[in-house]
Design a protein around this motif. Structure first.
Motif, PDB file in Angstrom:
ATOM      1  N   GLN A 177       0.834  -1.209   0.000  1.00 53.08           N
ATOM      2  CA  GLN A 177       0.000   0.000   0.000  1.00 53.08           C
ATOM      3  C   GLN A 177       0.871   1.263   0.000  1.00 53.08           C
ATOM      4  N   GLN A 178       1.919   1.254   0.818  1.00 52.95           N
ATOM      5  CA  GLN A 178       2.794   2.427   0.908  1.00 52.95           C
ATOM      6  C   GLN A 178       3.515   2.717  -0.414  1.00 52.95           C
ATOM      7  N   LEU A 179       3.858   1.646  -1.141  1.00 60.41           N
ATOM      8  CA  LEU A 179       4.632   1.793  -2.375  1.00 60.41           C
ATOM      9  C   LEU A 179       3.766   1.810  -3.635  1.00 60.41           C
ATOM     10  N   ALA A 180       2.460   1.754  -3.469  1.00 57.21           N
ATOM     11  CA  ALA A 180       1.552   1.512  -4.599  1.00 57.21           C
ATOM     12  C   ALA A 180       1.668   2.536  -5.723  1.00 57.21           C
ATOM     13  N   THR A 181       1.998   3.799  -5.396  1.00 60.95           N
ATOM     14  CA  THR A 181       2.038   4.828  -6.439  1.00 60.95           C
ATOM     15  C   THR A 181       3.408   4.932  -7.124  1.00 60.95           C
ATOM     16  N   ARG A 182       4.407   4.183  -6.639  1.00 59.91           N
ATOM     17  CA  ARG A 182       5.725   4.184  -7.301  1.00 59.91           C
ATOM     18  C   ARG A 182       5.630   3.442  -8.630  1.00 59.91           C
ATOM     19  N   ASP A 183       6.584   3.692  -9.520  1.00 57.18           N
ATOM     20  CA  ASP A 183       6.581   2.869 -10.734  1.00 57.18           C
ATOM     21  C   ASP A 183       7.024   1.455 -10.349  1.00 57.18           C
ATOM     22  N   SER A 184       6.787   0.502 -11.234  1.00 59.89           N
ATOM     23  CA  SER A 184       6.957  -0.905 -10.868  1.00 59.89           C
ATOM     24  C   SER A 184       8.396  -1.257 -10.497  1.00 59.89           C
ATOM     25  N   ASN A 185       9.374  -0.684 -11.189  1.00 54.13           N
ATOM     26  CA  ASN A 185      10.769  -0.985 -10.864  1.00 54.13           C
ATOM     27  C   ASN A 185      11.150  -0.447  -9.485  1.00 54.13           C
ATOM     28  N   GLN A 186      10.706   0.775  -9.161  1.00 55.34           N
ATOM     29  CA  GLN A 186      10.953   1.336  -7.828  1.00 55.34           C
ATOM     30  C   GLN A 186      10.279   0.479  -6.766  1.00 55.34           C
ATOM     31  N   PHE A 187       9.037   0.109  -7.021  1.00 50.61           N
ATOM     32  CA  PHE A 187       8.263  -0.730  -6.100  1.00 50.61           C
ATOM     33  C   PHE A 187       9.054  -1.997  -5.761  1.00 50.61           C
ATOM     34  N   LEU A 188       9.542  -2.683  -6.800  1.00 52.62           N
ATOM     35  CA  LEU A 188      10.258  -3.941  -6.605  1.00 52.62           C
ATOM     36  C   LEU A 188      11.586  -3.741  -5.879  1.00 52.62           C
ATOM     37  N   ASN A 189      12.332  -2.704  -6.274  1.00 51.36           N
ATOM     38  CA  ASN A 189      13.632  -2.457  -5.641  1.00 51.36           C
ATOM     39  C   ASN A 189      13.487  -2.209  -4.145  1.00 51.36           C
ATOM     40  N   ILE A 190      12.503  -1.383  -3.779  1.00 46.81           N
ATOM     41  CA  ILE A 190      12.305  -1.062  -2.355  1.00 46.81           C
ATOM     42  C   ILE A 190      11.805  -2.294  -1.601  1.00 46.81           C
ATOM     43  N   MET A 191      10.860  -3.030  -2.192  1.00 51.26           N
ATOM     44  CA  MET A 191      10.306  -4.226  -1.556  1.00 51.26           C
ATOM     45  C   MET A 191      11.406  -5.261  -1.295  1.00 51.26           C
ATOM     46  N   VAL A 192      12.247  -5.501  -2.298  1.00 51.26           N
ATOM     47  CA  VAL A 192      13.323  -6.492  -2.157  1.00 51.26           C
ATOM     48  C   VAL A 192      14.331  -6.037  -1.107  1.00 51.26           C
ATOM     49  N   ASN A 193      14.648  -4.745  -1.088  1.00 54.11           N
ATOM     50  CA  ASN A 193      15.569  -4.220  -0.067  1.00 54.11           C
ATOM     51  C   ASN A 193      15.006  -4.414   1.337  1.00 54.11           C
ATOM     52  N   LYS A 194      13.700  -4.203   1.493  1.00 55.27           N
ATOM     53  CA  LYS A 194      13.053  -4.387   2.811  1.00 55.27           C
ATOM     54  C   LYS A 194      13.102  -5.857   3.237  1.00 55.27           C
ATOM     55  N   LEU A 195      12.875  -6.752   2.278  1.00 53.58           N
ATOM     56  CA  LEU A 195      12.944  -8.189   2.567  1.00 53.58           C
ATOM     57  C   LEU A 195      14.371  -8.585   2.956  1.00 53.58           C
ATOM     58  N   ASP A 196      15.354  -8.049   2.237  1.00 55.83           N
ATOM     59  CA  ASP A 196      16.758  -8.349   2.545  1.00 55.83           C
ATOM     60  C   ASP A 196      17.164  -7.792   3.916  1.00 55.83           C
ATOM     61  N   GLU A 197      16.668  -6.598   4.246  1.00 56.11           N
ATOM     62  CA  GLU A 197      16.937  -5.999   5.569  1.00 56.11           C
ATOM     63  C   GLU A 197      16.388  -6.896   6.666  1.00 56.11           C
ATOM     64  N   HIS A 198      15.175  -7.393   6.457  1.00 54.29           N
ATOM     65  CA  HIS A 198      14.551  -8.277   7.453  1.00 54.29           C
ATOM     66  C   HIS A 198      15.334  -9.569   7.581  1.00 54.29           C
ATOM     67  N   LYS A 199      15.731 -10.142   6.460  1.00 53.16           N
ATOM     68  CA  LYS A 199      16.422 -11.436   6.430  1.00 53.16           C
ATOM     69  C   LYS A 199      17.794 -11.340   7.081  1.00 53.16           C
ATOM     70  N   GLY A 200      18.497 -10.212   6.865  1.00 46.56           N
ATOM     71  CA  GLY A 200      19.840 -10.046   7.408  1.00 46.56           C
ATOM     72  C   GLY A 200      20.783 -11.118   6.879  1.00 46.56           C
ATOM     73  N   GLU A 201      21.483 -11.786   7.779  1.00 45.73           N
ATOM     74  CA  GLU A 201      22.456 -12.813   7.398  1.00 45.73           C
ATOM     75  C   GLU A 201      21.846 -14.208   7.307  1.00 45.73           C
ATOM     76  N   ALA A 202      20.563 -14.326   7.591  1.00 48.24           N
ATOM     77  CA  ALA A 202      19.901 -15.647   7.522  1.00 48.24           C
ATOM     78  C   ALA A 202      19.871 -16.140   6.070  1.00 48.24           C
ATOM     79  N   PRO A 203      19.795 -17.466   5.862  1.00 49.52           N
ATOM     80  CA  PRO A 203      19.780 -17.985   4.486  1.00 49.52           C
ATOM     81  C   PRO A 203      18.473 -17.643   3.768  1.00 49.52           C
TER      82      PRO A 203
END
Length: 236
Positions: free
Chosen positions: A210-236
């Motif tokens: 919802q927060q990223l909904a108005t971004r273009d699709s590439n921005q949406f994906l880049n931010i979403m993936v970065n957030k997932l990676d931040e959450h994951k940290g060093e875990a596999p």
């Protein structure tokens, strides 16, 4: 070394099965991201040109990871493409029913495939949606600034050779409007775990969509993936 080389080749083959480019539809902004959790994986997505008026989008997830998942993923992808090429069917439900019959006869017992298959009418902007036990399609309605989950009934492909699958599966219809955002994904996103075994979670994923909904699709994906990676940290 030999095993590493074979897995590298398998990964290259799998990457070649993925769409070479995103779907181009006038008035739509489409993006896609794929990364397997191991060298090869059982998730896939595909864009399907059915006819001049209809385009299909499919996101699927094979039970299990690694080489077995990748092999079944390749089978499922081939069966769906073959069925669409043969029939040019504009009903996602009918296509998955036929695909299930073929897959259930050829899949190892205990394995299955969840899938979300959507067909867009590019003239009317109507979207037909069918789910074979997959995560819901997220729709952010731009005019109302709210999230809606579209999740028609259905069981996974490969569980049953026909009767139960056909009785269970449903097809929904959504009218898309200017400014709406669709998000289709696999559970690898929402179940991404950190070192403390805490999942990213559905709620957080919906809120971020919802927060990223108005971004273009590439921005949406880049931010979403970065957030997932931040959450994951060093875990596999």
């Amino acid at each position: 070394k030999r095993m590493e080389h074979q897995l590298a080749v398998a990964r290259e083959i799998q990457e070649n099965l993925m769409p070479k480019r995103v779907l181009k539809i006038p008035g739509y902004d489409v993006g896609a991201f794929y990364r397997p959790s191991q060298e090869v994986g059982g998730d896939y997505y595909d864009f399907i040109d059915i006819d001049q008026e209809h385009s299909g989008i499919i996101v699927a997830d094979v039970s299990g990871k690694g080489v077995p998942g990748a092999i079944v993923m390749s089978m499922a992808l081939a069966f769906i493409r073959e069925e669409v090429d043969r029939t040019q069917n504009t009903s996602p439900m009918a296509t998955l029913i036929r695909t299930n019959k073929m897959l259930a006869q050829n899949i190892k017992k205990g394995m299955f495939v969840t899938a979300l298959y959507c067909i867009l009418n590019k003239r009317t902007h109507e979207l037909k949606v069918t789910s074979a036990g997959h995560n819901p399609l997220i729709i952010w309605e731009g005019a109302r600034n709210q999230i809606k989950l579209v999740n028609p009934k259905g069981i996974a492909l490969g569980f049953d050779k026909g009767p139960v699958f056909e009785r269970t599966i449903e097809e929904g219809t959504v009218q898309l409007n200017h400014g709406d955002r669709l998000v289709a994904y696999t559970d690898g996103a929402v179940e991404a775990m950190n070192a403390e075994n805490e999942e990213f979670g559905d709620k957080k994923f919906y809120q971020l969509s919802q927060q990223l909904a108005t971004r273009d699709s590439n921005q949406f994906l880049n931010i979403m993936v970065n957030k997932l990676d931040e959450h994951k940290g060093e875990a596999p």
